[in-house]
Design an enzyme around this catalytic site. Structure first.
Site, PDB file in Angstrom:
ATOM      1  N   ASN A  80       0.858  -1.183   0.000  1.00  0.00           N
ATOM      2  CA  ASN A  80       0.000   0.000   0.000  1.00  0.00           C
ATOM      3  C   ASN A  80       0.893   1.231   0.000  1.00  0.00           C
ATOM      4  O   ASN A  80       2.065   1.167   0.387  1.00  0.00           O
ATOM      5  CB  ASN A  80      -0.891   0.005   1.249  1.00  0.00           C
ATOM      6  CG  ASN A  80      -1.876   1.160   1.237  1.00  0.00           C
ATOM      7  OD1 ASN A  80      -2.469   1.471   0.194  1.00  0.00           O
ATOM      8  ND2 ASN A  80      -2.040   1.822   2.365  1.00  0.00           N
ATOM      9  N   HIS A 116       0.761   5.219   1.481  1.00  0.00           N
ATOM     10  CA  HIS A 116       0.017   6.086   2.386  1.00  0.00           C
ATOM     11  C   HIS A 116       0.647   7.481   2.352  1.00  0.00           C
ATOM     12  O   HIS A 116       1.874   7.602   2.420  1.00  0.00           O
ATOM     13  CB  HIS A 116       0.057   5.513   3.807  1.00  0.00           C
ATOM     14  CG  HIS A 116      -0.730   6.326   4.776  1.00  0.00           C
ATOM     15  ND1 HIS A 116      -2.111   6.311   4.809  1.00  0.00           N
ATOM     16  CD2 HIS A 116      -0.338   7.216   5.726  1.00  0.00           C
ATOM     17  CE1 HIS A 116      -2.532   7.130   5.753  1.00  0.00           C
ATOM     18  NE2 HIS A 116      -1.481   7.697   6.314  1.00  0.00           N
ATOM     19  N   SER A 144       4.630   6.998   2.198  1.00  0.00           N
ATOM     20  CA  SER A 144       5.291   5.748   2.598  1.00  0.00           C
ATOM     21  C   SER A 144       4.717   4.575   1.819  1.00  0.00           C
ATOM     22  O   SER A 144       3.492   4.425   1.736  1.00  0.00           O
ATOM     23  CB  SER A 144       5.057   5.473   4.089  1.00  0.00           C
ATOM     24  OG  SER A 144       5.465   6.557   4.888  1.00  0.00           O
ATOM     25  N   ASP A 146      -2.617   0.925   8.123  1.00  0.00           N
ATOM     26  CA  ASP A 146      -1.442   1.770   7.865  1.00  0.00           C
ATOM     27  C   ASP A 146      -0.288   1.440   8.813  1.00  0.00           C
ATOM     28  O   ASP A 146       0.549   2.303   9.101  1.00  0.00           O
ATOM     29  CB  ASP A 146      -1.801   3.271   7.979  1.00  0.00           C
ATOM     30  CG  ASP A 146      -2.911   3.674   7.019  1.00  0.00           C
ATOM     31  OD1 ASP A 146      -2.979   3.099   5.916  1.00  0.00           O
ATOM     32  OD2 ASP A 146      -3.710   4.563   7.375  1.00  0.00           O
TER      33      ASP A 146
HETATM   34  C1  GRF Z   1      -2.468   8.732  -2.903  1.00  0.00           C
HETATM   35  O1  GRF Z   1      -2.215   9.951  -2.308  1.00  0.00           O
HETATM   36  C2  GRF Z   1      -2.127   7.608  -1.971  1.00  0.00           C
HETATM   37  O2  GRF Z   1      -1.110   7.923  -1.072  1.00  0.00           O
HETATM   38  C3  GRF Z   1      -3.415   7.389  -1.223  1.00  0.00           C
HETATM   39  O3  GRF Z   1      -4.443   7.639  -2.153  1.00  0.00           O
HETATM   40  C4  GRF Z   1      -3.962   8.517  -3.165  1.00  0.00           C
HETATM   41  C5  GRF Z   1      -4.235   7.847  -4.480  1.00  0.00           C
HETATM   42  O4  GRF Z   1      -4.038   8.706  -5.569  1.00  0.00           O
HETATM   43  N1  GRF Z   1      -3.446   6.053  -0.681  1.00  0.00           N
HETATM   44  P1  GRF Z   1      -4.170   8.159  -7.053  1.00  0.00           P
HETATM   45  O5  GRF Z   1      -5.574   7.536  -7.192  1.00  0.00           O
HETATM   46  O6  GRF Z   1      -3.102   7.143  -7.271  1.00  0.00           O
HETATM   47  O7  GRF Z   1      -4.030   9.362  -7.912  1.00  0.00           O
END
Ligand code: GRF
Length: 218
Positions: A109, A111, A138, A147
């Site tokens: 994932n 975050h 991260s 997370d």
């Molecule tokens: C990113 O900021 C990621 O960190 C979070 O959700 C957002 C996804 O953005 N988990 P995208 O859909 O890849 O543009």
């Protein structure tokens, strides 16, 4: 050269998915995105994936009565895709412990904070409100704790006095688009792996996350 099949799971616009997919298009890439799966058909990333020629599917969250049945359907779809690595990229669901256990060690994932700071939502506003000097994103292995899984790599930038949650979001996204494909490449090359909850880098336990510093991220 073996090529690692990767599935990307999204809920939204999919800019990270696109960065990961584009980075794999060169002939030298050790991984390939074989499927993009969304939990809603309104996810903008589905069109982005289709434009790149990547097969897509939707597991519509609204059609499942509870988390367990949705997670089971998602797991079935992922197994059918043949992916060895599952990448959550803007996927807005909390996964059950059973799902996480099933994909343990091959589930990532991203975050938008420097974990362990700011788990959960509104990370940019919280970092600004706290007066933090640095912020970022991260990439971590997913465990049952939200997370909370072991962090592999962080993208780190210095906050500016003029920053707002929107400008920070854009700057952090720029970093995300660098670190997420990088981590996929390292895993595909066999340089990063997770065993029993511990991340190994080139065979040695990773004491602290790898860091990509980029104050210029615009
Ligand atoms: C990113 O900021 C990621 O960190 C979070 O959700 C957002 C996804 O953005 N988990 P995208 O859909 O890849 O543009």
């Amino acid at each position: 050269m073996t090529v690692l099949p990767v599935a990307v799971v999204i809920s939204g616009r999919g800019s990270n998915m696109e960065a990961i997919a584009r980075a794999s298009l060169g002939g030298a890439s050790r991984y390939r995105v074989v499927r993009v799966i969304a939990d809603r058909d309104s996810a903008g990333g589905l069109a982005r994936a289709a434009a790149l020629g990547i097969p897509t599917s939707v597991v519509p969250v609204k059609q499942y009565a509870d988390r367990a049945s949705f997670d089971a359907a998602l797991a079935t779809e992922l197994e059918a895709s043949g992916a060895s690595l599952v990448v959550l990229a803007g996927f807005m669901r909390i996964l059950s412990a059973e799902f996480v256990q099933r994909f343990e060690g091959r589930l990532l994932n991203i975050h938008p904070s420097l974990l362990p700071r700011y788990k959960g939502l509104d990370t940019h506003a919280r970092a600004l409100a706290a007066g933090d000097t640095h912020h970022g994103a991260s990439v971590h292995y997913v465990t049952a704790e939200l997370d909370g899984g072991p962090v592999i790599m962080q993208g780190r930038l210095r906050l500016r006095p003029s920053d707002t949650p929107d400008t920070v979001s854009a700057r952090v996204h720029t970093l995300e688009h660098i670190i997420y494909p990088h981590v996929c490449s390292l895993i595909a090359a066999g340089r990063i792996e997770c065993r029993h909850g511990v991340v190994y880098f080139d065979g040695a336990p990773l004491g602290a996350p790898l860091v990509e510093e980029n104050d210029a991220a615009a």
